[in-house]
Enzyme design. Structure first.
Site, mmCIF file in Angstrom:
data_model
loop_
_atom_site.group_PDB
_atom_site.id
_atom_site.type_symbol
_atom_site.label_atom_id
_atom_site.label_comp_id
_atom_site.label_asym_id
_atom_site.label_seq_id
_atom_site.Cartn_x
_atom_site.Cartn_y
_atom_site.Cartn_z
ATOM 1 N N SER A 8 0.851 -1.191 0.000
ATOM 2 C CA SER A 8 0.000 0.000 0.000
ATOM 3 C C SER A 8 0.882 1.234 0.000
ATOM 4 O O SER A 8 1.609 1.490 0.967
ATOM 5 C CB SER A 8 -0.895 0.011 1.239
ATOM 6 N N HIS A 33 -1.411 -1.392 -4.198
ATOM 7 C CA HIS A 33 -2.654 -0.993 -3.537
ATOM 8 C C HIS A 33 -2.634 0.534 -3.347
ATOM 9 O O HIS A 33 -1.718 1.079 -2.745
ATOM 10 C CB HIS A 33 -2.715 -1.709 -2.182
ATOM 11 N N ASP A 35 -4.729 3.728 -1.896
ATOM 12 C CA ASP A 35 -5.807 4.127 -0.983
ATOM 13 C C ASP A 35 -6.325 5.512 -1.342
ATOM 14 O O ASP A 35 -5.596 6.497 -1.247
ATOM 15 C CB ASP A 35 -5.289 4.129 0.457
ATOM 16 N N MET A 37 -8.890 8.379 -0.351
ATOM 17 C CA MET A 37 -9.658 8.837 0.812
ATOM 18 C C MET A 37 -10.171 10.250 0.560
ATOM 19 O O MET A 37 -9.420 11.104 0.073
ATOM 20 C CB MET A 37 -8.762 8.844 2.046
ATOM 21 N N HIS A 66 -8.430 1.170 -3.764
ATOM 22 C CA HIS A 66 -9.331 1.002 -2.619
ATOM 23 C C HIS A 66 -10.018 2.344 -2.376
ATOM 24 O O HIS A 66 -9.395 3.287 -1.882
ATOM 25 C CB HIS A 66 -8.481 0.564 -1.410
ATOM 26 N N MET A 68 -12.094 4.686 -0.444
ATOM 27 C CA MET A 68 -12.710 5.013 0.853
ATOM 28 C C MET A 68 -13.377 6.365 0.692
ATOM 29 O O MET A 68 -12.953 7.370 1.262
ATOM 30 C CB MET A 68 -11.627 5.021 1.944
ATOM 31 N N MET A 137 -11.395 -5.343 6.097
ATOM 32 C CA MET A 137 -10.578 -4.359 6.822
ATOM 33 C C MET A 137 -10.241 -4.909 8.204
ATOM 34 O O MET A 137 -11.140 -5.241 8.987
ATOM 35 C CB MET A 137 -11.330 -3.040 6.984
ATOM 36 N N GLY A 144 -2.729 4.562 7.990
ATOM 37 C CA GLY A 144 -1.816 3.426 8.006
ATOM 38 C C GLY A 144 -1.257 3.242 9.409
ATOM 39 O O GLY A 144 -1.459 4.073 10.293
ATOM 40 N N GLY A 145 -0.566 2.132 9.601
ATOM 41 C CA GLY A 145 0.173 1.929 10.843
ATOM 42 C C GLY A 145 -0.656 1.630 12.078
ATOM 43 O O GLY A 145 -0.175 1.794 13.201
ATOM 44 N N ASP A 175 -6.601 -5.984 4.835
ATOM 45 C CA ASP A 175 -5.984 -4.659 4.788
ATOM 46 C C ASP A 175 -5.968 -4.028 6.178
ATOM 47 O O ASP A 175 -7.017 -3.754 6.749
ATOM 48 C CB ASP A 175 -6.801 -3.801 3.806
ATOM 49 N N GLY A 197 1.183 -1.700 4.262
ATOM 50 C CA GLY A 197 1.768 -0.376 4.061
ATOM 51 C C GLY A 197 3.033 -0.200 4.863
ATOM 52 O O GLY A 197 4.150 -0.354 4.349
HETATM 53 C C1 DX5 Z 1 -6.149 2.011 5.764
HETATM 54 C C2 DX5 Z 1 -5.751 1.626 4.363
HETATM 55 C C3 DX5 Z 1 -4.644 0.667 4.283
HETATM 56 C C4 DX5 Z 1 -3.354 1.117 4.886
HETATM 57 C C5 DX5 Z 1 -2.779 -0.087 5.567
HETATM 58 O O1 DX5 Z 1 -7.253 2.816 5.719
HETATM 59 O O2 DX5 Z 1 -6.853 1.067 3.677
HETATM 60 O O3 DX5 Z 1 -4.432 0.193 2.953
HETATM 61 O O4 DX5 Z 1 -2.409 1.630 3.983
HETATM 62 O O5 DX5 Z 1 -1.676 0.320 6.254
HETATM 63 P P1 DX5 Z 1 -0.855 -0.605 7.234
HETATM 64 O O6 DX5 Z 1 -0.432 -1.804 6.459
HETATM 65 O O7 DX5 Z 1 0.271 0.292 7.600
HETATM 66 O O8 DX5 Z 1 -1.758 -0.952 8.387
HETATM 67 ZN ZN ZN Z 2 -6.406 0.098 1.720
#
Ligand code: DX5
Ligand code: ZN
Length: 223
Positions: A8, A33, A35, A37, A66, A68, A137, A144-145, A175, A197
């Site tokens: 990601s 991937h 994201d 948003m 993806h 969102m 999810m 992330g993180g 994810d 990610g």
């Molecule tokens: C969160 C995203 C993920 C995100 C995952 O809303 O959809 O794709 O990048 O990040 P990690 O792998 O750092 O949890």
């Molecule tokens: Zn994602």
């Protein structure tokens, strides 16, 4: 089971996205991937079709987008034209999900459906035959993180059971919080597409981290 690693880019250096993609491709990434948003469905604003189009020029592997965002129907065409291979929408954001999935297919793109941690698996029941991927999810979307939510493991099993019951072979993507500690158990639960990610892009060597995640997903020993 066809394990695929989908780094990601949310966790990558946004000033050097092209390089980030090339690096994880060297590590054997199967998908990129992306994201998207909108600051409404989730608090964060990230990227849109322009960035997908730019990455399409440099990526060798398919782009998995993806969404969102609220009102995903409005943007299906733009993301399809930008070069998305898979467009995943949230069931919580798509009021007319059936129509949205048809729109995605009509745009010539594979259609995925994402479920938030609090959304029950049964939301998939009526559309199982139309989906090419279910994205579970394992954190609340937006950042992330975050830490993996352990209950997701049984949810993946339930999604697999539902898809099997409906005669669908669509793979499950997972994810959020996927790293060397969580990857194997979600694969054992039935996840095939592993989105990561921070575990990849915050690693000292993202190409090696991609390879390592795949090995761990396969249950191989990693030193
Ligand atoms: C969160 C995203 C993920 C995100 C995952 O809303 O959809 O794709 O990048 O990040 P990690 O792998 O750092 O949890
Ligand atoms: Zn994602």
């Amino acid at each position: 089971m066809n394990i695929r690693i989908a780094p990601s880019i949310l966790a990558a250096d946004f000033a050097a996205l092209g390089e980030a993609v090339a690096t994880v491709e060297r590590g054997g990434a199967d998908l990129i991937h992306i994201d998207v948003m909108d600051g409404h469905f989730v608090p964060t604003i990230s990227v849109g079709p322009l960035v997908v189009r730019a990455l399409k020029r440099v990526a060798k592997v398919p782009l998995s987008v993806h969404l969102m965002i609220e009102h995903p129907d409005r943007y299906v065409e733009a993301f399809a034209e930008a070069g998305a291979a898979i467009l995943t929408v949230h069931v919580e954001a798509a009021v007319h999900l059936h129509r949205t999935l048809e729109l995605i297919h009509r745009a010539g793109v594979l259609a995925g459906v994402a479920l938030n941690p609090a959304t029950p698996v049964t939301m998939l029941e009526e559309v199982a035959a139309l989906v090419d991927q279910v994205l579970v999810m394992s954190v609340n979307p937006g950042f992330g993180g975050q830490a993996f939510i352990p209950r997701t493991e049984s949810k993946v099993r339930a999604v697999r059971a539902l898809l099997d019951r409906e005669g669908s072979r669509a793979p499950i993507a997972i994810d959020g919080g996927i790293d060397r500690d969580t990857v194997r158990r979600v694969v054992e639960a039935g996840a095939e597409i592993l989105v990561a990610g921070v575990a990849i892009f915050h690693a000292h060597d993202p190409a090696a981290a991609t390879r390592e995640l795949r090995a761990l997903a396969r249950g191989e020993q990693v030193t």
